[in-house]
Design an enzyme around this catalytic site. Structure first.
Site, PDB file in Angstrom:
ATOM      1  N   HIS A   1       1.736   0.742  -3.442  1.00 33.03           N
ATOM      2  CA  HIS A   1       0.368   1.269  -3.317  1.00 33.03           C
ATOM      3  C   HIS A   1       0.262   2.278  -2.180  1.00 33.03           C
ATOM      4  O   HIS A   1       0.764   2.065  -1.080  1.00 33.03           O
ATOM      5  CB  HIS A   1      -0.665   0.148  -3.193  1.00 33.03           C
ATOM      6  CG  HIS A   1      -0.588  -0.703  -1.968  1.00 33.03           C
ATOM      7  ND1 HIS A   1      -1.215  -0.353  -0.790  1.00 33.03           N
ATOM      8  CD2 HIS A   1      -0.010  -1.909  -1.748  1.00 33.03           C
ATOM      9  CE1 HIS A   1      -1.018  -1.312   0.107  1.00 33.03           C
ATOM     10  NE2 HIS A   1      -0.281  -2.266  -0.443  1.00 33.03           N
TER      11      HIS A   1
ATOM     12  N   ASP B   1       3.114  -1.656   5.042  1.00 36.76           N
ATOM     13  CA  ASP B   1       2.176  -2.034   3.986  1.00 36.76           C
ATOM     14  C   ASP B   1       1.259  -0.874   3.661  1.00 36.76           C
ATOM     15  O   ASP B   1       0.196  -0.734   4.257  1.00 36.76           O
ATOM     16  CB  ASP B   1       1.363  -3.254   4.443  1.00 36.76           C
ATOM     17  CG  ASP B   1       0.476  -3.807   3.360  1.00 36.76           C
ATOM     18  OD1 ASP B   1       0.725  -3.512   2.174  1.00 36.76           O
ATOM     19  OD2 ASP B   1      -0.485  -4.529   3.685  1.00 36.76           O
TER      20      ASP B   1
ATOM     21  N   GLU C   1      -5.067  -0.689  -3.628  1.00 39.42           N
ATOM     22  CA  GLU C   1      -4.660  -2.092  -3.729  1.00 39.42           C
ATOM     23  C   GLU C   1      -5.348  -2.936  -2.676  1.00 39.42           C
ATOM     24  O   GLU C   1      -5.717  -4.088  -2.934  1.00 39.42           O
ATOM     25  CB  GLU C   1      -3.136  -2.204  -3.575  1.00 39.42           C
ATOM     26  CG  GLU C   1      -2.577  -3.610  -3.801  1.00 39.42           C
ATOM     27  CD  GLU C   1      -2.568  -4.484  -2.551  1.00 39.42           C
ATOM     28  OE1 GLU C   1      -2.413  -5.722  -2.690  1.00 39.42           O
ATOM     29  OE2 GLU C   1      -2.737  -3.938  -1.429  1.00 39.42           O
ATOM     30  N   GLU C   2      -5.535  -2.381  -1.480  1.00 36.61           N
ATOM     31  CA  GLU C   2      -5.975  -3.183  -0.347  1.00 36.61           C
ATOM     32  C   GLU C   2      -7.392  -3.731  -0.481  1.00 36.61           C
ATOM     33  O   GLU C   2      -7.643  -4.880  -0.137  1.00 36.61           O
ATOM     34  CB  GLU C   2      -5.864  -2.366   0.956  1.00 36.61           C
ATOM     35  CG  GLU C   2      -4.441  -2.048   1.387  1.00 36.61           C
ATOM     36  CD  GLU C   2      -3.643  -3.262   1.818  1.00 36.61           C
ATOM     37  OE1 GLU C   2      -4.135  -4.398   1.672  1.00 36.61           O
ATOM     38  OE2 GLU C   2      -2.515  -3.073   2.298  1.00 36.61           O
TER      39      GLU C   2
ATOM     40  N   ASP D   1       5.946  -4.302  -2.284  1.00 36.51           N
ATOM     41  CA  ASP D   1       4.751  -4.423  -1.443  1.00 36.51           C
ATOM     42  C   ASP D   1       4.897  -5.595  -0.472  1.00 36.51           C
ATOM     43  O   ASP D   1       3.955  -6.340  -0.235  1.00 36.51           O
ATOM     44  CB  ASP D   1       3.504  -4.606  -2.317  1.00 36.51           C
ATOM     45  CG  ASP D   1       2.213  -4.574  -1.503  1.00 36.51           C
ATOM     46  OD1 ASP D   1       2.255  -4.089  -0.353  1.00 36.51           O
ATOM     47  OD2 ASP D   1       1.175  -5.031  -2.013  1.00 36.51           O
TER      48      ASP D   1
ATOM     49  N   HIS E   1      -1.438  -5.446   8.239  1.00 33.48           N
ATOM     50  CA  HIS E   1      -2.856  -5.106   8.417  1.00 33.48           C
ATOM     51  C   HIS E   1      -3.273  -4.964   9.880  1.00 33.48           C
ATOM     52  O   HIS E   1      -4.444  -5.116  10.214  1.00 33.48           O
ATOM     53  CB  HIS E   1      -3.758  -6.153   7.750  1.00 33.48           C
ATOM     54  CG  HIS E   1      -3.599  -6.249   6.268  1.00 33.48           C
ATOM     55  ND1 HIS E   1      -4.300  -7.159   5.504  1.00 33.48           N
ATOM     56  CD2 HIS E   1      -2.815  -5.558   5.407  1.00 33.48           C
ATOM     57  CE1 HIS E   1      -3.964  -7.028   4.229  1.00 33.48           C
ATOM     58  NE2 HIS E   1      -3.065  -6.061   4.155  1.00 33.48           N
TER      59      HIS E   1
END
Length: 463
Positions: free
Chosen positions: A280, A292, A326-327, A354, A424
């Site tokens: 992503h 990520d 995606e997030e 991912d 994140h």
């Protein structure tokens, strides 16, 4: 008669050995190409350092679409195109502030708003705080003990699990649904312990949802660093009546037009059979999103670069898909499946990266027993590269949308021990990437794509 049978068997075995030797030779070449002339590391450097964070709807996301499209076009693929998708546009606003208020003593702690959260009042929010270990415990307390307070979710990731995603899955519900459940009981806000196995000062953001609550019941929610959570928990034990203050100015703007980025090599034998490899393109806004999922994006691009560079003619159409959103919504994966169904496309295999750019250890596979056994039969090809884990498990969020009649899905499974140090958080930057590990992951993905393309999947038998 016995001699004839023996001779036939030897000929058959000889052919089988020759085929295996050829596969071994090709896979060795994939690793060589990845480790000596890969572009994935330089691609990621640009995505991370020149573009930066790529949250859906942002300027960075739009620049990443343009950049990756250009790079795929430079590879000389058969097709490169964009697929329109409407995505959410949430913005963080000013940097969040928070402190523990114990009498007149203020102790600052690091927090960050969770994705999709509403803002606090402009002057911030101050209230008593109640600590729980999860949604279940919250429900047992009831509204009388929760109303008017800030709920502090403090269930940590379990350090006993070797597979750290197991620990993540066991407590991420408090981040995703914690605000919704607390709001139902009259809470005025929530603070969630970061999804992180180590103690540090980095709060980790992530998606949260208010579900079907009316907007007037939305309450602000934020993540607190693990060090901050430890301090807050200890402080509450000394003084259960202390208060907590936090301020954030995030908001959700109207949806924005964005794109999935797609490139493909057309199959020479079964062009209508499609094999997808992807990651992503969006990332959270606190950092560069190098692990990520910048790593997964450039690894997927590297797979198709290696095959094209070697003049490989796939039997099936091989398509790299860089999914958007995606997030905080999954709109890119859903749109890709929607368009595929409209076109009546037939996907036979999908591979997603991912889980970070660390050393590859294997694949997490979604398949029936026959296809799982077939893929596990390839283990000998991977063992020289220290890749050994071929197990049933979640393959990936974006490819989870694919619903072709007969499809096998797999997710690259890197070593997971360091992943949640960065996940994140503001330290998910390019300097956290190891070039060689990133390249090994790309080679491992290229090898599985090749083996599936050469050997196909086991089709379900008619009843």
């Amino acid at each position: 008669m016995k001699k004839t049978i023996l001779l036939t068997a030897l000929v058959i075995n000889g052919l089988t050995l020759f085929a295996q030797s050829n596969d071994e030779k090709n896979i060795k070449l994939f690793y060589k190409k990845a480790l000596t002339e890969a572009k994935c590391y330089s691609w990621l450097e640009y995505l991370s350092n020149d573009i930066g964070s790529r949250l859906s709807g942002s300027k960075g996301a739009a620049e990443a679409v343009d950049y990756t499209k250009r790079q795929l076009e430079n590879l000389g693929l058969d097709k490169v195109y964009l697929q329109e998708v409407m995505v959410p546009h949430w913005v963080r606003g000013e940097k969040e502030t928070a402190y523990i208020l114990d009498g007149k003593v203020k102790t600052t702690v690091p927090i960050c708003a969770l994705g999709g959260s509403v803002a606090t009042p402009k002057t911030g929010l101050t209230a008593e705080i109640i600590e729980v270990q999860g949604i279940k415990e919250l429900g047992e307390l009831g509204a009388d003990k929760v109303k008017g307070k800030i709920v502090f979710y403090n269930r940590p990731m379990n350090p006993e699990n070797i597979e750290t995603f197991t620990s993540y899955g066991a407590c991420v519900d408090q981040r995703y649904a914690g605000a919704k459940e607390a709001a139902k009981l009259g809470a005025v806000g929530t603070i969630v312990r970061s999804m992180n196995l180590r103690l540090d000062d980095f709060p980790h953001t992530g998606a949260q949802s208010y579900g079907d609550l009316p907007k007037e019941q939305y309450i602000p929610t934020a993540a607190i660093s693990t060090n901050g959570a430890e301090l807050l928990s200890k402080s509450l034990k000394v003084n259960p009546a202390l208060k907590f203050y936090f301020k954030q100015s995030c908001e959700t703007l109207p949806d924005v037009l964005s794109h999935n980025v797609i490139g493909e090599l057309t199959g020479t034998v079964n062009p209508d059979n499609i094999m997808v490899v992807g990651g992503h393109l969006d990332s959270w806004d606190l950092a560069d999103g190098s692990h990520d999922d910048g790593a997964g994006v450039v690894q997927s691009m590297e797979v198709i670069r290696i095959l094209k560079n070697l003049n490989y003619k796939p039997k099936n159409t091989i398509r790299v898909v860089l999914f958007m959103n995606e997030e905080n919504g999954g709109k890119g994966g859903a749109k890709y499946e929607e368009v595929s169904k409209q076109k009546k496309e037939n996907h036979i295999f999908a591979l997603e990266s991912d889980s970070g750019g660390f050393s590859p250890r294997g694949f997490s596979i979604e398949a029936d027993d026959a296809n799982l056994k077939k893929i596990q039969g390839y283990k000998d090809f991977f063992e020289p590269y220290l890749v050994h884990s071929f197990t049933i498990g979640h393959a990936g969020s974006d490819i989870s949308h694919l619903t072709s009649k007969a499809i096998v899905k797999a997710g690259l499974k890197p070593d997971s021990q360091r992943y949640f140090d960065y996940h994140h958080a503001a330290n998910d930057k390019f300097d956290a990437i190891n070039k060689r590990e990133l390249e090994l992951g790309a080679a491992t993905m290229a090898s599985l794509m090749y083996l599936i393309d050469q050997n196909g999947i086991v089709l379900p038998t008619a009843n």
